[in-house]
Design a protein around this motif. Structure first.
Motif, PDB file in Angstrom:
ATOM      1  N   ASP A   4      52.185  -1.466  62.947  1.00 53.26           N
ATOM      2  CA  ASP A   4      51.977  -1.514  61.500  1.00 53.26           C
ATOM      3  C   ASP A   4      52.785  -0.479  60.743  1.00 53.26           C
ATOM      4  O   ASP A   4      52.862  -0.539  59.518  1.00 53.26           O
ATOM      5  CB  ASP A   4      50.487  -1.327  61.184  1.00 53.26           C
ATOM      6  N   LYS A  46      56.298   0.827  59.608  1.00 54.46           N
ATOM      7  CA  LYS A  46      57.653   0.296  59.452  1.00 54.46           C
ATOM      8  C   LYS A  46      58.569   1.451  59.020  1.00 54.46           C
ATOM      9  O   LYS A  46      58.359   2.048  57.965  1.00 54.46           O
ATOM     10  CB  LYS A  46      57.682  -0.821  58.414  1.00 54.46           C
ATOM     11  N   SER A  79      56.601   3.001  55.807  1.00 59.75           N
ATOM     12  CA  SER A  79      55.508   2.343  55.099  1.00 59.75           C
ATOM     13  C   SER A  79      54.518   1.836  56.132  1.00 59.75           C
ATOM     14  O   SER A  79      54.845   1.658  57.305  1.00 59.75           O
ATOM     15  CB  SER A  79      56.022   1.185  54.230  1.00 59.75           C
ATOM     16  N   LYS A  94      51.697  -1.218  56.943  1.00 58.17           N
ATOM     17  CA  LYS A  94      51.296  -2.569  56.584  1.00 58.17           C
ATOM     18  C   LYS A  94      49.830  -2.763  56.939  1.00 58.17           C
ATOM     19  O   LYS A  94      49.435  -2.620  58.106  1.00 58.17           O
ATOM     20  CB  LYS A  94      52.159  -3.602  57.311  1.00 58.17           C
ATOM     21  N   GLN A 147      46.860  -5.173  57.496  1.00 62.87           N
ATOM     22  CA  GLN A 147      46.670  -6.603  57.741  1.00 62.87           C
ATOM     23  C   GLN A 147      45.417  -6.923  58.563  1.00 62.87           C
ATOM     24  O   GLN A 147      45.139  -8.084  58.842  1.00 62.87           O
ATOM     25  CB  GLN A 147      47.898  -7.190  58.445  1.00 62.87           C
ATOM     26  N   ARG A 180      45.574  -7.142  51.741  1.00 61.67           N
ATOM     27  CA  ARG A 180      46.733  -7.256  52.639  1.00 61.67           C
ATOM     28  C   ARG A 180      47.947  -6.745  51.868  1.00 61.67           C
ATOM     29  O   ARG A 180      48.427  -7.421  50.946  1.00 61.67           O
ATOM     30  CB  ARG A 180      46.945  -8.706  53.071  1.00 61.67           C
ATOM     31  N   ARG A 181      48.431  -5.597  52.218  1.00 59.20           N
ATOM     32  CA  ARG A 181      49.429  -4.930  51.393  1.00 59.20           C
ATOM     33  C   ARG A 181      50.288  -4.006  52.242  1.00 59.20           C
ATOM     34  O   ARG A 181      49.995  -3.769  53.422  1.00 59.20           O
ATOM     35  CB  ARG A 181      48.731  -4.108  50.297  1.00 59.20           C
ATOM     36  N   THR A 182      51.335  -3.486  51.624  1.00 56.01           N
ATOM     37  CA  THR A 182      52.197  -2.497  52.253  1.00 56.01           C
ATOM     38  C   THR A 182      52.218  -1.257  51.369  1.00 56.01           C
ATOM     39  O   THR A 182      52.464  -1.357  50.164  1.00 56.01           O
ATOM     40  CB  THR A 182      53.622  -3.042  52.434  1.00 56.01           C
ATOM     41  N   TRP A 215      48.713  -0.579  45.601  1.00 52.29           N
ATOM     42  CA  TRP A 215      48.649   0.217  46.822  1.00 52.29           C
ATOM     43  C   TRP A 215      47.221   0.332  47.347  1.00 52.29           C
ATOM     44  O   TRP A 215      47.002   0.371  48.553  1.00 52.29           O
ATOM     45  CB  TRP A 215      49.220   1.612  46.563  1.00 52.29           C
TER      46      TRP A 215
END
Length: 472
Positions: A265, A267, A275, A277, A279, A300-302, A423
């Motif tokens: 998760d 990145k 970042s 993620k 999920q 569900r966001r980054t 966010w």
């Protein structure tokens, strides 16, 4: 036409035989599978203890004969009303199970509905006919919930949130019964219960967003570095969890979202930039970890990490023993059995990298001592002491306040509230303002009230001096 047939029973009262009064009628029969008329007639009857009640029911049926649905609809409605609250509670839970299978409801939410009904409602209303439950009975249930001690046996009173949720599932079961024509109206509507939607509306509740300096001090205390002048017991040293606290305070993730993070998760981009993620979430169900969906679609966001935190995460993954495994937990748990502490040294507890961290246990065993070490209050629930006195709850810094910290720090730094809302994974932008609008301190960049003074009204012009009076 409905008619009354009286007959003697084997019972006697004051030396006289007790009579029963049966209201009998015939109506068109329908096919059980299709609901279509079969062309035949079927006999139906209902029994009453008094002639007056039987006569009232006879007249009611005869009046309904020419209405929509006829006598069958009226009789079926009465039969449905005689079924118990427990029957409709079970049927309503079956409806929730269908929503779970369709992906419209989380399984743990449906399980919580069932738990609330079993623990707080069915014992009071379960055996009563749904149509016999009045608004007064519902009000008595609500009063009992407010007074009730926890069924866990720990002596803790029910929280306002538990009372609200138990009342809500009760209301929903009655709503289901209304939809299925068992009762004409929801008896809960007659009860004056203004339940607040937001936890923060309860008296005595207060958010505790931390300043950046407090986050740094808290992280240092978890790493085993107490503040200057600290004279308490030796603090356990957990550098991994010290970094996790900084991660939570500067990403705003919920506790279950942090527990659900896996190595994949994160990145990374050159810079370094990083970042996370969001999920999935992970929660304990008994002794097993259960993977679930985030709170809502927008959850569900980054979320980007600050540059300094990205560098620390790079260094952290370099020491993570399972970093090459994409599905490995990002944050480790501790091994069962605890650890050891040699004389004059801090605790040394081995970490368990095979499963996520139980966030509730982390708060109780690690975060609370660190909060108290740096002079911040830790939350404690209300409980009954040995002398049966109620010890009130302490509204201190909770794990969720690290999420509040992220929001306040971002808004104080001038980041637009719509970006902060994304966010945070809030369902609406207005929720972000409702929760955090009052938590932007002026010294941290909050707006000052600089409205100008209102203009003074214009003074009236002086009268002309060349006016000559007509009469002297």
């Amino acid at each position: 036409m409905a008619y009354i047939r009286a007959h003697d029973t084997k019972q006697k009262r004051k030396g006289k035989t007790v009579k029963r009064y049966v209201v009998a009628w015939r109506e068109p029969a329908t096919d059980a599978a299709t609901g279509l008329p079969t062309g035949r007639q079927r006999a139906r009857q209902e029994s009453f203890t008094t002639r007056e009640a039987a006569q009232g029911r006879r007249d009611e049926l005869n009046h309904a004969k020419h209405g929509t649905g006829g006598t069958a609809a009226l009789a079926d409605a009465k039969k449905a009303g005689q079924l118990t609250f427990a029957h409709y509670a079970a049927a309503w839970l079956d409806q929730q199970a269908v929503k779970v299978s369709q992906g419209k409801l989380k399984e743990r939410t449906a399980d919580e509905y069932g738990r609330l009904l079993r623990c707080y409602v069915l014992g009071e209303l379960g055996g009563s006919a749904i149509a016999a439950i009045t608004g007064t009975r519902c009000e008595q249930l609500l009063a009992a919930l407010v007074r009730q001690a926890s069924t866990q046996g720990d002596g803790k009173p029910l929280t306002p949130g538990t009372v609200k949720h138990a009342w809500d599932v009760t209301r929903r079961v009655f709503k289901y019964a209304v939809q299925h024509k068992a009762i004409p109206a929801n008896p809960c509507d007659a009860v004056d219960f203004a339940a607040s939607r937001a936890t923060g509306d309860h008296t005595g509740f207060e958010h505790y967003p931390l300043a950046a300096e407090q986050v740094g001090a808290l992280s240092a205390a978890i790493a085993g570095i107490p503040p200057a002048g600290y004279t308490g017991p030796a603090l356990p040293a957990y550098p991994v969890y010290a970094l996790m606290v900084e991660f939570m305070a500067y990403t705003g993730l919920r506790a279950a979202e942090v527990a659900g993070l896996e190595v994949r998760d994160l990145k990374f981009l050159p810079g370094p930039r990083c970042s996370v993620k969001v999920q999935r979430i992970k929660d304990r169900d008994g002794g097993e970890w259960v993977i679930g969906n985030p709170k809502s679609k927008k959850s569900r966001r980054t979320v980007p990490l600050p540059g300094w935190l990205a560098e620390r995460m790079v260094a952290y993954l370099a020491e993570h023993p399972r970093a090459p495994e994409p599905t490995a937990p990002l944050w480790p748990s501790r091994k069962n059995g605890g650890g050891y502490r040699a004389t004059g040294q801090r605790y040394a507890v081995p970490l368990d990298w095979s499963q996520p961290l139980a966030m509730g246990t982390f708060y109780d065993t690690i975060l609370k001592p660190a909060l108290e070490a740096i002079g911040l209050p830790a939350s404690r629930p209300a409980y009954k002491a040995k002398d049966d006195t109620l010890v009130p709850a302490v509204r201190g810094v909770r794990l969720h306040d690290l999420r509040h910290t992220f929001a306040v720090l971002q808004l104080s730094a001038g980041v637009h509230f719509m970006q902060v809302s994304k966010w945070l994974g809030h369902s609406t932008y207005t929720l972000t303002l409702d929760v955090y609008g009052d938590y932007i301190p002026e010294q941290d960049g909050g707006a000052l009230n600089t409205l100008p003074e209102p203009p003074a009204p214009a003074k009236p012009a002086p009268a002309a001096g060349n006016v000559v009076p007509l009469f002297g």
